[in-house]
Motif scaffolding. Sequence first.
Motif, mmCIF file in Angstrom:
data_model
loop_
_atom_site.group_PDB
_atom_site.id
_atom_site.type_symbol
_atom_site.label_atom_id
_atom_site.label_comp_id
_atom_site.label_asym_id
_atom_site.label_seq_id
_atom_site.Cartn_x
_atom_site.Cartn_y
_atom_site.Cartn_z
ATOM 1 N N ASP A 97 39.016 74.767 14.297
ATOM 2 C CA ASP A 97 39.386 73.760 15.349
ATOM 3 C C ASP A 97 39.759 74.539 16.457
ATOM 4 O OD1 ASP A 97 39.017 71.803 13.352
ATOM 5 O OD2 ASP A 97 41.392 71.764 13.058
ATOM 6 N N VAL A 98 40.173 75.702 16.634
ATOM 7 C CA VAL A 98 40.630 76.324 17.902
ATOM 8 C C VAL A 98 39.427 76.721 18.673
ATOM 9 C CG1 VAL A 98 40.358 78.710 16.713
ATOM 10 C CG2 VAL A 98 42.265 78.024 18.889
ATOM 11 N N LEU A 99 38.281 76.709 17.889
ATOM 12 C CA LEU A 99 37.090 77.149 18.856
ATOM 13 C C LEU A 99 36.048 75.908 18.854
ATOM 14 C CD1 LEU A 99 36.178 80.855 17.499
ATOM 15 C CD2 LEU A 99 36.829 80.063 19.732
ATOM 16 N N ASP A 100 36.777 74.663 18.309
ATOM 17 C CA ASP A 100 35.717 73.419 18.417
ATOM 18 C C ASP A 100 35.326 73.129 19.844
ATOM 19 O OD1 ASP A 100 34.211 71.300 17.288
ATOM 20 O OD2 ASP A 100 35.636 70.115 17.174
ATOM 21 N N GLY A 101 34.039 72.852 20.154
ATOM 22 C CA GLY A 101 33.845 72.597 21.574
ATOM 23 C C GLY A 101 33.779 73.926 22.699
ATOM 24 N N LYS A 102 34.260 75.103 22.203
ATOM 25 C CA LYS A 102 34.253 75.841 23.144
ATOM 26 C C LYS A 102 33.076 76.880 22.586
ATOM 27 C CE LYS A 102 39.273 75.491 23.689
ATOM 28 N NZ LYS A 102 40.559 76.435 23.591
ATOM 29 N N LEU A 103 32.758 77.117 21.439
ATOM 30 C CA LEU A 103 31.753 78.265 21.155
ATOM 31 C C LEU A 103 30.525 78.083 21.490
ATOM 32 C CD1 LEU A 103 32.454 80.883 19.504
ATOM 33 C CD2 LEU A 103 31.731 79.720 17.333
ATOM 34 N N SER A 104 29.914 79.138 22.061
ATOM 35 C CA SER A 104 28.312 79.241 22.225
ATOM 36 C C SER A 104 27.677 80.184 21.886
ATOM 37 C CB SER A 104 28.391 78.812 23.980
ATOM 38 O OG SER A 104 28.665 80.062 24.474
ATOM 39 N N VAL A 105 26.557 80.322 21.751
ATOM 40 C CA VAL A 105 25.732 81.091 21.104
ATOM 41 C C VAL A 105 24.750 81.970 21.991
ATOM 42 C CG1 VAL A 105 24.250 81.829 19.250
ATOM 43 C CG2 VAL A 105 25.852 80.046 18.954
ATOM 44 N N LYS A 106 24.377 83.252 21.997
ATOM 45 C CA LYS A 106 23.391 83.686 22.854
ATOM 46 C C LYS A 106 22.687 84.713 21.956
ATOM 47 C CE LYS A 106 22.914 86.865 26.873
ATOM 48 N NZ LYS A 106 23.650 87.764 27.980
ATOM 49 N N TRP A 122 22.969 87.536 16.977
ATOM 50 C CA TRP A 122 23.391 86.377 17.859
ATOM 51 C C TRP A 122 25.006 86.798 18.211
ATOM 52 C CZ3 TRP A 122 22.734 80.891 15.653
ATOM 53 C CH2 TRP A 122 21.280 80.523 15.836
ATOM 54 N N ALA A 123 25.193 86.683 19.561
ATOM 55 C CA ALA A 123 26.342 86.967 19.828
ATOM 56 C C ALA A 123 26.892 85.355 19.972
ATOM 57 C CB ALA A 123 26.544 87.532 21.252
ATOM 58 N N PHE A 124 28.505 85.453 19.823
ATOM 59 C CA PHE A 124 29.043 84.117 19.946
ATOM 60 C C PHE A 124 30.221 84.185 20.962
ATOM 61 C CE2 PHE A 124 27.289 84.358 15.993
ATOM 62 C CZ PHE A 124 26.931 83.059 15.414
ATOM 63 N N LEU A 125 30.216 83.232 21.955
ATOM 64 C CA LEU A 125 30.901 83.383 23.136
ATOM 65 C C LEU A 125 31.719 82.074 23.291
ATOM 66 C CD1 LEU A 125 27.607 84.460 23.844
ATOM 67 C CD2 LEU A 125 28.814 84.751 26.105
ATOM 68 N N ASP A 126 33.113 82.331 23.988
ATOM 69 C CA ASP A 126 33.929 81.201 24.267
ATOM 70 C C ASP A 126 33.436 80.510 25.474
ATOM 71 O OD1 ASP A 126 34.714 82.567 26.444
ATOM 72 O OD2 ASP A 126 36.830 83.085 25.565
ATOM 73 N N ASP A 127 34.113 79.347 25.995
ATOM 74 C CA ASP A 127 33.938 78.538 26.947
ATOM 75 C C ASP A 127 33.803 79.297 28.356
ATOM 76 O OD1 ASP A 127 36.332 78.614 26.863
ATOM 77 O OD2 ASP A 127 36.786 76.568 27.021
ATOM 78 N N SER A 128 34.257 80.385 28.468
ATOM 79 C CA SER A 128 34.419 81.263 29.538
ATOM 80 C C SER A 128 33.273 82.496 29.453
ATOM 81 C CB SER A 128 35.829 81.867 29.638
ATOM 82 O OG SER A 128 36.072 82.866 28.933
ATOM 83 N N GLU A 129 32.578 82.194 28.506
ATOM 84 C CA GLU A 129 31.294 83.107 28.373
ATOM 85 C C GLU A 129 31.726 84.693 27.979
ATOM 86 O OE1 GLU A 129 27.844 82.738 30.927
ATOM 87 O OE2 GLU A 129 27.807 80.511 30.652
ATOM 88 N N GLU A 130 32.900 84.795 27.376
ATOM 89 C CA GLU A 130 33.197 85.989 26.863
ATOM 90 C C GLU A 130 33.014 86.393 25.604
ATOM 91 O OE1 GLU A 130 36.973 88.156 28.147
ATOM 92 O OE2 GLU A 130 37.475 86.270 29.209
ATOM 93 N N LYS A 131 32.539 87.363 25.178
ATOM 94 C CA LYS A 131 31.928 87.725 23.908
ATOM 95 C C LYS A 131 33.081 87.692 22.815
ATOM 96 C CE LYS A 131 28.636 90.405 23.363
ATOM 97 N NZ LYS A 131 27.852 91.690 23.196
ATOM 98 N N LEU A 132 33.143 87.047 21.634
ATOM 99 C CA LEU A 132 33.957 87.204 20.691
ATOM 100 C C LEU A 132 33.605 88.111 19.578
ATOM 101 C CD1 LEU A 132 35.217 83.374 20.582
ATOM 102 C CD2 LEU A 132 36.039 85.198 22.000
ATOM 103 N N PHE A 133 32.398 87.869 18.928
ATOM 104 C CA PHE A 133 31.682 88.401 17.906
ATOM 105 C C PHE A 133 30.534 88.303 18.057
ATOM 106 C CE2 PHE A 133 32.839 84.521 16.253
ATOM 107 C CZ PHE A 133 31.695 84.186 15.555
#
Length: 435
Positions: free
Chosen positions: A353-362, A369-380
């Motif tokens: 839930d904490v990442l719902d709607g915020k997570l994007s993929v590159k 695959w890199a997973f980023l938050d809504d500020s486009e900072e890489k998380l993992f």
Amino acid sequence: MKLRFAVPVAALLALSGCSLELKSIDTLMRPPLTATERELEESIDSFLGNNISLRSPASGSFHSAITLHDLDGDKNDEAIIFYVNNNDTAVVRMCVLKRNSSGWQLVSDFAGNGSGVYSVDFYDLNNDGGDDMLVSWYLFEDKVNKTLTVYSSSRKGNEINFSACATEPYNLLCVADVFSTGEKQLVLTYTDTAKKTDKTHIRLMSPNEQNRVVLVAQTALDDRISSITSLKADKPLDSDNTRFFVDALLRDNKLITEILVWNGEKKSFVQLISPSLQYDKLVTARSSNLYSFDIDADGTIEIPKREPLANYKNIDTSSGYMLVWYDYNNGGFFKERNYIVNIRDNYRIYVPDVLDGKLSVKSENNFVWAFLDDSEEKLFTVSVYKSDEFSGNLSQNSVVLLATADKVYVCSTEKKLSDYGINQSDLVKYFSLNS
């Protein structure tokens, strides 16, 4: 000549879920028979002869040709044996033995309703203290169209009477408390492929006063349905009604879910999702291999939907998607859980839930695959290696998510991830292969 079992009796009984205390698994290849097991083997040999072959159910909870279960409620197990005569292998026979003070006695021995046994289940449908036995039969290799036979038993003194009280064609079945009375009823789906219209039904069967399991009601489903692929039931805590989730394949190969409840006044099943939404707007339409399921183990069934990735970069849209699970309640759909799915490498990541709607993929390359938050900072990142090319060397911020015979899945985390209260062990739990 003694009957020769392909698998020792002790192993067969262990597979059946019976109550006998058996040897440990590492001795099942040639376990010594207990006195009771030896007596049962000798009784089967005596009653059935040596010119038979055992037949095991193809599915269900009981996978053994020899099943022990208390059918008449006297706290003692009967033995149910499925077999074919080697001179006539087209029909599976069923034998029931009951043990008394003088040993095992033959109760019934008769031909079943198919060339194979699909499944065996036990339920007390009429609340008489003894379990009824539900046997699904199939003809040859057709395991879609089956015949359900319900066998009931009754006890008079030390004697047991065993008989068939219903026979019905069906595709899928479930047992549930339809009337909310604490008793169980049978719910079946059946598609009559010989008919052009009005061919798919959901049927309700229940015992009558004569202890026959009879058809209580039959409700037609939409003519656009070509087959039923899944049938499940739940009962939400805030409802008195059992809901039935019917996953149905339409003729254009789309899969939808109909949700039905029993209506006592109409004496039929009624749909919760209006037909206009279901068939005109196809609100539950998705890929044909995504079935309804209790995805979060909360006791209620969720419906999956395949949706586009909301945010992605350098990714072919055919290589991934969002898998979103919805609960249907009070006339609306509510998101319960979602995953980001990688089709190419056959894995999915749960989105908390904490990442719902915020997570994007590159996509950094075909296998990362890199997973980023809504500020486009890489998380993992998730990297996929061929098993024979994986060195085994991991950095401090990396962990193996899963290793299969062909692939190794490795996750590397960034410091930013901790801002969301997520660590490496959480990601291991969030990771799974596509089912």
